[in-house]
Write a protein that holds these residues in place. Structure first.
Motif, PDB file in Angstrom:
ATOM      1  N   ASP A  66       0.817  -1.220   0.000  1.00 57.84           N
ATOM      2  CA  ASP A  66       0.000   0.000   0.000  1.00 57.84           C
ATOM      3  C   ASP A  66       0.847   1.265   0.000  1.00 57.84           C
ATOM      4  OD1 ASP A  66      -2.369  -1.336  -0.163  1.00 57.84           O
ATOM      5  OD2 ASP A  66      -2.948  -1.070   1.930  1.00 57.84           O
ATOM      6  N   VAL A  67       1.973   1.252   0.708  1.00 55.68           N
ATOM      7  CA  VAL A  67       2.799   2.461   0.724  1.00 55.68           C
ATOM      8  C   VAL A  67       3.449   2.675  -0.638  1.00 55.68           C
ATOM      9  CG1 VAL A  67       5.012   1.519   1.545  1.00 55.68           C
ATOM     10  CG2 VAL A  67       4.334   3.816   2.201  1.00 55.68           C
ATOM     11  N   GLU A  68       3.773   1.595  -1.333  1.00 55.65           N
ATOM     12  CA  GLU A  68       4.260   1.725  -2.715  1.00 55.65           C
ATOM     13  C   GLU A  68       3.173   2.349  -3.598  1.00 55.65           C
ATOM     14  OE1 GLU A  68       6.882   1.090  -4.668  1.00 55.65           O
ATOM     15  OE2 GLU A  68       8.192  -0.404  -3.731  1.00 55.65           O
ATOM     16  N   GLN A  69       1.951   1.888  -3.439  1.00 56.73           N
ATOM     17  CA  GLN A  69       0.846   2.429  -4.228  1.00 56.73           C
ATOM     18  C   GLN A  69       0.623   3.894  -3.920  1.00 56.73           C
ATOM     19  OE1 GLN A  69      -0.629   0.667  -6.681  1.00 56.73           O
ATOM     20  NE2 GLN A  69      -1.603   2.613  -7.240  1.00 56.73           N
ATOM     21  N   PHE A  70       0.746   4.249  -2.659  1.00 56.56           N
ATOM     22  CA  PHE A  70       0.605   5.654  -2.260  1.00 56.56           C
ATOM     23  C   PHE A  70       1.623   6.528  -2.987  1.00 56.56           C
ATOM     24  CE2 PHE A  70       2.364   8.967   0.585  1.00 56.56           C
ATOM     25  CZ  PHE A  70       1.266   9.820   0.648  1.00 56.56           C
ATOM     26  N   TRP A  71       2.885   6.090  -2.988  1.00 62.77           N
ATOM     27  CA  TRP A  71       3.928   6.917  -3.589  1.00 62.77           C
ATOM     28  C   TRP A  71       3.873   6.921  -5.113  1.00 62.77           C
ATOM     29  CZ3 TRP A  71       5.883  10.791  -1.398  1.00 62.77           C
ATOM     30  CH2 TRP A  71       6.077  10.810  -0.013  1.00 62.77           C
ATOM     31  N   LYS A  72       3.246   5.929  -5.717  1.00 65.20           N
ATOM     32  CA  LYS A  72       3.084   5.954  -7.173  1.00 65.20           C
ATOM     33  C   LYS A  72       2.263   7.154  -7.620  1.00 65.20           C
ATOM     34  CE  LYS A  72       3.609   1.001  -8.148  1.00 65.20           C
ATOM     35  NZ  LYS A  72       2.915  -0.244  -8.563  1.00 65.20           N
ATOM     36  N   SER A  73       1.348   7.591  -6.785  1.00 65.35           N
ATOM     37  CA  SER A  73       0.571   8.785  -7.127  1.00 65.35           C
ATOM     38  C   SER A  73       1.108  10.034  -6.440  1.00 65.35           C
ATOM     39  CB  SER A  73      -0.902   8.580  -6.744  1.00 65.35           C
ATOM     40  OG  SER A  73      -1.044   8.336  -5.362  1.00 65.35           O
ATOM     41  N   ALA A  74       1.563   9.894  -5.186  1.00 63.69           N
ATOM     42  CA  ALA A  74       2.006  11.074  -4.433  1.00 63.69           C
ATOM     43  C   ALA A  74       3.333  11.620  -4.920  1.00 63.69           C
ATOM     44  CB  ALA A  74       2.101  10.728  -2.942  1.00 63.69           C
ATOM     45  N   PHE A  75       4.246  10.753  -5.365  1.00 62.66           N
ATOM     46  CA  PHE A  75       5.566  11.237  -5.787  1.00 62.66           C
ATOM     47  C   PHE A  75       5.474  12.117  -7.032  1.00 62.66           C
ATOM     48  CE2 PHE A  75       9.932  11.122  -7.260  1.00 62.66           C
ATOM     49  CZ  PHE A  75      10.649  11.218  -6.069  1.00 62.66           C
ATOM     50  N   PRO A  76       4.768  11.705  -8.088  1.00 60.04           N
ATOM     51  CA  PRO A  76       4.637  12.607  -9.250  1.00 60.04           C
ATOM     52  C   PRO A  76       3.933  13.916  -8.898  1.00 60.04           C
ATOM     53  CG  PRO A  76       4.006  10.376  -9.846  1.00 60.04           C
ATOM     54  CD  PRO A  76       4.144  10.396  -8.355  1.00 60.04           C
ATOM     55  N   GLU A  77       2.937  13.848  -8.034  1.00 63.43           N
ATOM     56  CA  GLU A  77       2.219  15.061  -7.648  1.00 63.43           C
ATOM     57  C   GLU A  77       3.116  16.010  -6.863  1.00 63.43           C
ATOM     58  OE1 GLU A  77      -1.117  13.711  -5.437  1.00 63.43           O
ATOM     59  OE2 GLU A  77      -2.142  12.825  -7.170  1.00 63.43           O
ATOM     60  N   THR A  78       4.038  15.451  -6.096  1.00 64.47           N
ATOM     61  CA  THR A  78       4.903  16.258  -5.231  1.00 64.47           C
ATOM     62  C   THR A  78       6.150  16.739  -5.949  1.00 64.47           C
ATOM     63  OG1 THR A  78       4.145  14.932  -3.353  1.00 64.47           O
ATOM     64  CG2 THR A  78       6.084  16.311  -3.007  1.00 64.47           C
ATOM     65  N   PHE A  79       6.769  15.852  -6.729  1.00 63.31           N
ATOM     66  CA  PHE A  79       8.076  16.152  -7.307  1.00 63.31           C
ATOM     67  C   PHE A  79       8.079  16.229  -8.830  1.00 63.31           C
ATOM     68  CE2 PHE A  79       8.757  13.823  -3.301  1.00 63.31           C
ATOM     69  CZ  PHE A  79       9.444  14.803  -2.588  1.00 63.31           C
ATOM     70  N   GLY A  80       6.968  15.925  -9.477  1.00 58.72           N
ATOM     71  CA  GLY A  80       6.899  16.002 -10.929  1.00 58.72           C
ATOM     72  C   GLY A  80       7.664  14.910 -11.637  1.00 58.72           C
ATOM     73  N   GLN A  81       7.945  13.805 -10.947  1.00 65.02           N
ATOM     74  CA  GLN A  81       8.660  12.689 -11.548  1.00 65.02           C
ATOM     75  C   GLN A  81       7.936  11.393 -11.197  1.00 65.02           C
ATOM     76  OE1 GLN A  81      12.821  12.659 -10.397  1.00 65.02           O
ATOM     77  NE2 GLN A  81      12.879  14.895 -10.290  1.00 65.02           N
ATOM     78  N   ASP A  82       8.125  10.374 -12.027  1.00 60.55           N
ATOM     79  CA  ASP A  82       7.524   9.079 -11.739  1.00 60.55           C
ATOM     80  C   ASP A  82       8.215   8.422 -10.553  1.00 60.55           C
ATOM     81  OD1 ASP A  82       5.745   9.322 -13.822  1.00 60.55           O
ATOM     82  OD2 ASP A  82       6.986   8.199 -15.245  1.00 60.55           O
ATOM     83  N   TRP A  83       7.450   7.663  -9.792  1.00 59.84           N
ATOM     84  CA  TRP A  83       8.000   6.898  -8.684  1.00 59.84           C
ATOM     85  C   TRP A  83       8.784   5.703  -9.214  1.00 59.84           C
ATOM     86  CZ3 TRP A  83       9.315   6.751  -3.801  1.00 59.84           C
ATOM     87  CH2 TRP A  83       9.465   5.530  -3.149  1.00 59.84           C
ATOM     88  N   LYS A  84       9.960   5.458  -8.652  1.00 58.66           N
ATOM     89  CA  LYS A  84      10.764   4.301  -9.018  1.00 58.66           C
ATOM     90  C   LYS A  84      10.740   3.306  -7.866  1.00 58.66           C
ATOM     91  CE  LYS A  84      13.941   6.916 -11.992  1.00 58.66           C
ATOM     92  NZ  LYS A  84      15.351   7.326 -12.207  1.00 58.66           N
ATOM     93  N   GLU A  85      10.289   2.088  -8.154  1.00 60.02           N
ATOM     94  CA  GLU A  85      10.248   1.072  -7.114  1.00 60.02           C
ATOM     95  C   GLU A  85      11.660   0.768  -6.620  1.00 60.02           C
ATOM     96  OE1 GLU A  85       8.121  -2.361  -8.344  1.00 60.02           O
ATOM     97  OE2 GLU A  85       6.249  -1.268  -8.707  1.00 60.02           O
ATOM     98  N   LEU A  86      11.748   0.272  -5.405  1.00 58.88           N
ATOM     99  CA  LEU A  86      13.052   0.022  -4.809  1.00 58.88           C
ATOM    100  C   LEU A  86      13.820  -1.024  -5.608  1.00 58.88           C
ATOM    101  CD1 LEU A  86      11.646   1.547  -2.474  1.00 58.88           C
ATOM    102  CD2 LEU A  86      12.923   0.076  -0.903  1.00 58.88           C
ATOM    103  N   ALA A  87      14.991  -0.645  -6.071  1.00 57.12           N
ATOM    104  CA  ALA A  87      15.790  -1.551  -6.912  1.00 57.12           C
ATOM    105  C   ALA A  87      16.252  -2.772  -6.122  1.00 57.12           C
ATOM    106  CB  ALA A  87      16.996  -0.801  -7.463  1.00 57.12           C
ATOM    107  N   GLY A  88      16.533  -2.570  -4.820  1.00 61.62           N
ATOM    108  CA  GLY A  88      17.046  -3.672  -4.007  1.00 61.62           C
ATOM    109  C   GLY A  88      15.976  -4.486  -3.324  1.00 61.62           C
ATOM    110  N   GLY A  89      14.738  -4.011  -3.348  1.00 65.34           N
ATOM    111  CA  GLY A  89      13.632  -4.766  -2.798  1.00 65.34           C
ATOM    112  C   GLY A  89      13.549  -4.753  -1.287  1.00 65.34           C
ATOM    113  N   TYR A  90      12.950  -5.836  -0.740  1.00 62.51           N
ATOM    114  CA  TYR A  90      12.599  -5.899   0.679  1.00 62.51           C
ATOM    115  C   TYR A  90      13.108  -7.214   1.271  1.00 62.51           C
ATOM    116  CZ  TYR A  90       9.548  -2.284  -1.076  1.00 62.51           C
ATOM    117  OH  TYR A  90       9.067  -1.167  -1.692  1.00 62.51           O
TER     118      TYR A  90
END
Length: 461
Positions: A66-90
């Motif tokens: 859910d937090v990934e989904q949140f940032w997929k929309s919030a990051f572009p709205e805040t910073f004008g760039q697409d959200w990049k998923e964590l390259a190293g994962g969890y």
């Protein structure tokens, strides 16, 4: 409650980058059992390395998804760039297993024990599923696990903002640790608001669960007496809760705009050996002797400024909970005879011993706030009165915190206020005990208004 030299001022401190691991938690005492559930259904945990599909990893997977989904929309709205998923994962690490593999930024699995962290060099988040997440869940409920993982994702956001890279270039003066931690707390608040608004697919966290989330957050506060200028300072309870609440109320752009020039911190170091030896606390009787005349002087000035006539309340001590005017808890304002009754035998001394001397100070300041409302002809009963009294307690706290001389706050006192407000609604009750500010999240918010903005916001002007 001895005088400390700290002030409500912007912090401009220098730190050096001493580690690449943004570890933000510490061991929490408790026994792992199931806590309050906040998830809808089950979540596939296969994307988490080392996960075993257990309920605690399912909770972590729900939070991360859910937090990934949140940032997929919030990051572009805040910073004008697409959200990049964590390259190293969890990474979910079972630190109780000798065969557990170490996650990035560590040499062995036990390095993660009791911890959760974001590793900038690998762009990965790891947590201890044996000695951290279950204990958080047991102590504070599922929402505690969610807030910790949302905080760590906040550090991943900072890397995508370029903050981590600035630290790596040895420019830490722009982003001291206490600021980056506040920003991550703020981002966690953004996310919890989104969940609370019903926008999350896998999580359902109501307003009443925010109190337990904040309870977890203040567990990770710095030790009392840590200076805000300490290179590893993460913030006291007041500052961390303030950052979370600001994020909850203001949105991601507010958090992203935090700087050393616009973010106030209240964390203080001890200034005398005597205060440090007491842990910043006065004995119960000494606290009453010190704070009561100070409250009288403060509220007299406040009432006169508002055009009212102040008469010092008559102080009556009782051996049980006061009953002069409804159920107000261990301290009561008695409108009929303009008195304040104080339980000096049962719950108040216990709160004082368990939380600290400013738990007593906060409750007293709120009851004197009701006396000030009465002295200015304002209502002392009803929701508005309860909020104004609590705000006035915050305004008084602002005064004693910012003084240069005389009676003032010690390190840890603001944290004690937060703790008593989260755990009890006494300071948020009106003069009849029938209206109370709640939940604890709201009480802290109203109190903070007084601390940060002063008397003008508290209904007696």
């Amino acid at each position: 409650m001895l005088r400390s030299s700290g002030r409500l001022a912007d912090v401009t401190v220098l730190i050096t980058l001493v580690a690449v691991v943004s570890g933000c938690t510490q061991p929490v005492p408790g026994r792992p059992v199931a806590g309050e559930g906040v998830t809808r259904g089950t979540v596939d945990t296969s994307f988490i390395r080392g996960a075993d599909g257990s309920p605690i990893d399912q909770l972590a997977a729900a939070a991360i998804t859910d937090v990934e989904q949140f940032w997929k929309s919030a990051f572009p709205e805040t910073f004008g760039q697409d959200w990049k998923e964590l390259a190293g994962g969890y990474y979910s690490v079972d630190t109780s297993s000798q065969s557990a593999k170490p996650p990035p930024c560590t040499e062995k699995a036990l390095d993660v024990e009791g911890n959760a962290f974001y590793c900038p060099s690998a762009d990965a988040i790891a947590w201890d599923r044996a000695a951290l997440l279950p204990v958080l869940q047991d102590s504070f409920g599922d929402s505690a696990v969610v807030i910790v993982l949302a905080h760590e994702m906040g550090h991943a956001v900072q890397r995508r903002m370029g903050i981590t890279q600035e630290l790596e270039r040895r420019q830490p003066e722009r982003y001291p640790t206490i600021l980056t931690e506040a920003m991550a707390d703020c981002y966690a608040g953004n996310f919890l608001k989104w969940v609370n608004d019903g926008q999350a697919e896998h999580l359902s966290i109501g307003t009443e669960s925010l109190d337990s989330a904040l309870g977890a957050l203040i567990t990770f506060r710095d030790p009392v007496g840590t200076s805000a200028a300490d290179r590893s300072a993460h913030g006291n309870a007041f500052d961390r809760v303030s950052a979370f609440q600001d994020g909850y109320q203001q949105g991601t752009k507010f958090c992203a705009a935090m700087t050393v020039d616009n973010r106030p911190f209240t964390q203080q170091s001890f200034t005398t050996a005597a205060d440090q030896s007491r842990g910043g606390n006065l004995p119960f009787a000494d606290m009453l002797d010190s704070v009561l005349p100070d409250l009288d002087a403060y509220y007299q000035a406040a009432v006169q400024q508002a055009g009212g006539r102040w008469v010092a309340p008559r102080i009556t001590t009782v051996e049980q909970e006061p009953d002069c005017a409804g159920d107000q808890g261990p301290i009561a304002f008695c409108p009929a005879d303009a008195a304040v009754e104080i339980d000096v035998n049962e719950e108040l001394p216990k709160l004082h011993a368990r939380i600290g001397d400013y738990a007593t100070g906060t409750l007293l300041a709120s009851r004197y706030g009701l006396a000030a409302l009465a002295a200015t002809g304002k209502p002392v009963a009803g929701d508005g009165a309860a909020e104004n009294a609590l705000c006035l307690a915050g305004a008084y706290t602002r005064e004693v915190f910012t003084r240069q001389q005389g009676f003032g706050l010690s390190p840890g006192d603001l944290d004690e206020a937060v703790q008593v407000l989260l755990a009890h609604d006494y300071a948020g009750r009106d003069a009849e005990g029938g209206a109370a500010v709640g939940p604890g999240f709201k009480r802290v918010e109203v109190f903070r208004t007084g601390v940060l903005e002063g008397l003008s916001k508290c209904g007696i002007a």
